[in-house]
Design an enzyme around this catalytic site. Structure first.
Site, PDB file in Angstrom:
ATOM      1  CG  ASP A   1      56.880  73.638  64.738  1.00 54.56           C
ATOM      2  OD1 ASP A   1      55.977  73.285  65.507  1.00 54.56           O
ATOM      3  OD2 ASP A   1      57.633  72.826  64.145  1.00 54.56           O
TER       4      ASP A   1
ATOM      5  CG  ASP B   1      61.893  72.207  61.339  1.00 52.91           C
ATOM      6  OD1 ASP B   1      62.098  71.294  62.155  1.00 52.91           O
ATOM      7  OD2 ASP B   1      60.814  72.836  61.281  1.00 52.91           O
TER       8      ASP B   1
ATOM      9  CG  HIS C   1      57.630  74.096  60.048  1.00 51.82           C
ATOM     10  ND1 HIS C   1      58.206  74.490  61.235  1.00 51.82           N
ATOM     11  CD2 HIS C   1      57.447  75.241  59.338  1.00 51.82           C
ATOM     12  CE1 HIS C   1      58.354  75.811  61.225  1.00 51.82           C
ATOM     13  NE2 HIS C   1      57.910  76.283  60.082  1.00 51.82           N
TER      14      HIS C   1
ATOM     15  CG  ASP D   1      57.473  71.802  67.544  1.00 44.43           C
ATOM     16  OD1 ASP D   1      58.269  72.760  67.592  1.00 44.43           O
ATOM     17  OD2 ASP D   1      57.573  70.878  66.705  1.00 44.43           O
TER      18      ASP D   1
ATOM     19  CG  ASP E   1      60.453  74.427  64.864  1.00 42.94           C
ATOM     20  OD1 ASP E   1      60.304  73.501  65.677  1.00 42.94           O
ATOM     21  OD2 ASP E   1      60.192  74.334  63.649  1.00 42.94           O
TER      22      ASP E   1
ATOM     23  CG  HIS F   1      61.974  70.155  66.311  1.00 43.58           C
ATOM     24  ND1 HIS F   1      60.642  70.413  66.561  1.00 43.58           N
ATOM     25  CD2 HIS F   1      62.294  69.046  67.024  1.00 43.58           C
ATOM     26  CE1 HIS F   1      60.160  69.493  67.381  1.00 43.58           C
ATOM     27  NE2 HIS F   1      61.141  68.643  67.686  1.00 43.58           N
TER      28      HIS F   1
ATOM     29  CG  HIS G   1      58.205  67.641  59.923  1.00 51.00           C
ATOM     30  ND1 HIS G   1      57.406  67.804  61.036  1.00 51.00           N
ATOM     31  CD2 HIS G   1      59.053  66.617  60.215  1.00 51.00           C
ATOM     32  CE1 HIS G   1      57.766  66.926  61.968  1.00 51.00           C
ATOM     33  NE2 HIS G   1      58.743  66.193  61.495  1.00 51.00           N
TER      34      HIS G   1
ATOM     35  CD  GLU H   1      54.838  70.157  62.133  1.00 53.29           C
ATOM     36  OE1 GLU H   1      54.090  69.212  62.480  1.00 53.29           O
ATOM     37  OE2 GLU H   1      55.752  70.017  61.286  1.00 53.29           O
TER      38      GLU H   1
HETATM   39  C1  DIR Z   1      63.952  65.741  63.723  1.00 53.59           C
HETATM   40  C2  DIR Z   1      62.625  66.236  64.290  1.00 53.59           C
HETATM   41  N1  DIR Z   1      64.985  66.752  63.834  1.00 53.59           N
HETATM   42  C3  DIR Z   1      63.796  65.309  62.257  1.00 53.59           C
HETATM   43  N2  DIR Z   1      62.176  67.379  63.623  1.00 53.59           N
HETATM   44  C4  DIR Z   1      60.973  67.952  63.825  1.00 53.59           C
HETATM   45  O1  DIR Z   1      62.896  64.515  61.997  1.00 53.59           O
HETATM   46  O2  DIR Z   1      64.548  65.762  61.428  1.00 53.59           O
HETATM   47  N3  DIR Z   1      60.645  69.060  63.285  1.00 53.59           N
HETATM   48  N4  DIR Z   1      60.092  67.389  64.615  1.00 53.59           N
HETATM   49  O3  DIR Z   1      59.560  69.783  63.536  1.00 53.59           O
HETATM   50 MN    MN Z   2      59.125  72.929  62.588  1.00 60.86          MN
HETATM   51 MN    MN Z   3      59.157  71.667  65.574  1.00 60.65          MN
END
Ligand code: DIR
Ligand code: MN
Ligand code: MN
Ligand code: MN
Length: 301
Positions: free
Chosen positions: A225, A125, A98, A227, A121, A123, A138, A270
């Site tokens: 995303d 991000d 991402h 996920d 998402d 998350h 990402h 992703e």
């Molecule tokens: C977490 C995970 N907040 C990071 N983030 C993800 O790594 O900054 N984003 N998995 O897709």
């Molecule tokens: Mn993402």
């Molecule tokens: Mn995500």
């Protein structure tokens, strides 16, 4: 109407190999033909080649991993997306991780400065170079697009023109403490899974669009995303989080955004075909394709 598939086999924004194979699998699954069957003219001139942008000799900057590599790939993606948009084509970017959305959304905003972003998402991000724990870029693209946090010279090509009021999230359920603070401080609207449970997906999408696009007259960039979906629906992804969107909730978001007539760009991000059993991979790739089809006008009747 032409859709331009921007295949981005790139994994440098996070640590798990395999996500660079996502776009290849989505195309092999027949996505270009599926979109033609929906009545689109499909432009696809092969996946982007990022090999020359080597991950070697790219030591961390602060906590950021692969910073030069991510930056140069995203700059190339911004140009590709912007060029397609300029020709009146709708760029459909297939990730890849991402971090690529730094590129896709920059490309969209170049052509449509008034655009809003719907970010679907688990998350947010939105970590900054200061708040990130993982150092994975990402987890940071949104902060770069908004111009938050420390300025990194290597990313100076990004014009931080996204306004907090033009961004809305759906599906969040794994947000870091620093990210929660950033969302609050910047007044960024987010519909977590709590709101999806409380109001239902129909109301949530309506409220989300009312926030970023009250008159339904602004261009919309959808960054999805996979996920965001529950791991039972999209298991083959790098950072699955339980309690996600159902199959229908995910598709409903795409269908509803298509129906506004405002959609100008889509990211499907992703999909990582190396993180599950073959059947689960197939399921995830198929879901990636069907999300894209829903965003591009596929209806149930
Ligand atoms: C977490 C995970 N907040 C990071 N983030 C993800 O790594 O900054 N984003 N998995 O897709
Ligand atoms: Mn993402
Ligand atoms: Mn995500
Ligand atoms: Mn092209």
């Amino acid at each position: 109407k032409t859709v331009a598939i921007v295949g981005c086999p790139f994994s440098g924004g996070q640590g798990k190999p395999g996500v660079d194979h996502g776009p290849i699998r989505l195309v092999e699954e027949g996505l270009p033909k599926q979109l033609e069957e929906l009545g689109w003219k499909v432009h696809f001139d092969g996946h982007h080649q990022f090999e020359e942008i080597s991950a070697e000799n790219d030591p961390p900057i602060g906590k950021l991993k692969n910073p030069r590599c991510v930056s140069r790939v995203c700059e190339a993606v911004a140009k590709a997306v912007g060029d397609h948009a300029k020709k009146g084509q709708l760029p459909l970017t297939l990730g890849g991780d991402h971090s690529l959305a730094m590129g896709t959304i920059s490309g969209t905003l170049d052509q449509y400065p008034d655009a809003c972003v719907v970010w679907v998402d688990a998350h947010a991000d939105i970590n900054t170079p200061e708040t990130t724990d993982s150092g994975n870029i990402h987890g940071m693209p949104v902060s770069f697009l908004l111009g938050l946090g420390e300025k990194i010279p290597e990313f100076s090509w990004i014009k931080p023109t996204l306004k907090p009021s033009r961004l809305v999230y759906i599906g969040l359920r794994d947000v870091d403490a620093g990210e929660k603070r950033i969302l609050k401080e910047n007044g960024i609207k987010a519909f977590s899974m709590h709101e999806v449970d409380k109001y239902g997906i129909g109301k949530v999408v309506e409220m989300a669009l009312d926030h970023v696009n009250p008159n339904r007259d602004r261009p919309i960039h959808l960054s999805f995303d996979v996920d965001a979906l529950d791991p039972t629906v999209a298991p083959s992804t790098g950072t699955p989080v339980r309690g996600g969107l159902t199959f229908r909730e995910g598709h409903y978001i795409c269908e509803e955004i298509y129906e506004t007539g405002c959609l100008v760009a889509v990211d499907i991000m992703e999909v990582n075909p190396s993180l599950a059993e073959p059947d689960a991979v197939k399921q995830t790739v198929a879901v990636g394709c069907s999300l894209a089809r829903s965003a591009l006008g596929e209806t149930l009747l």
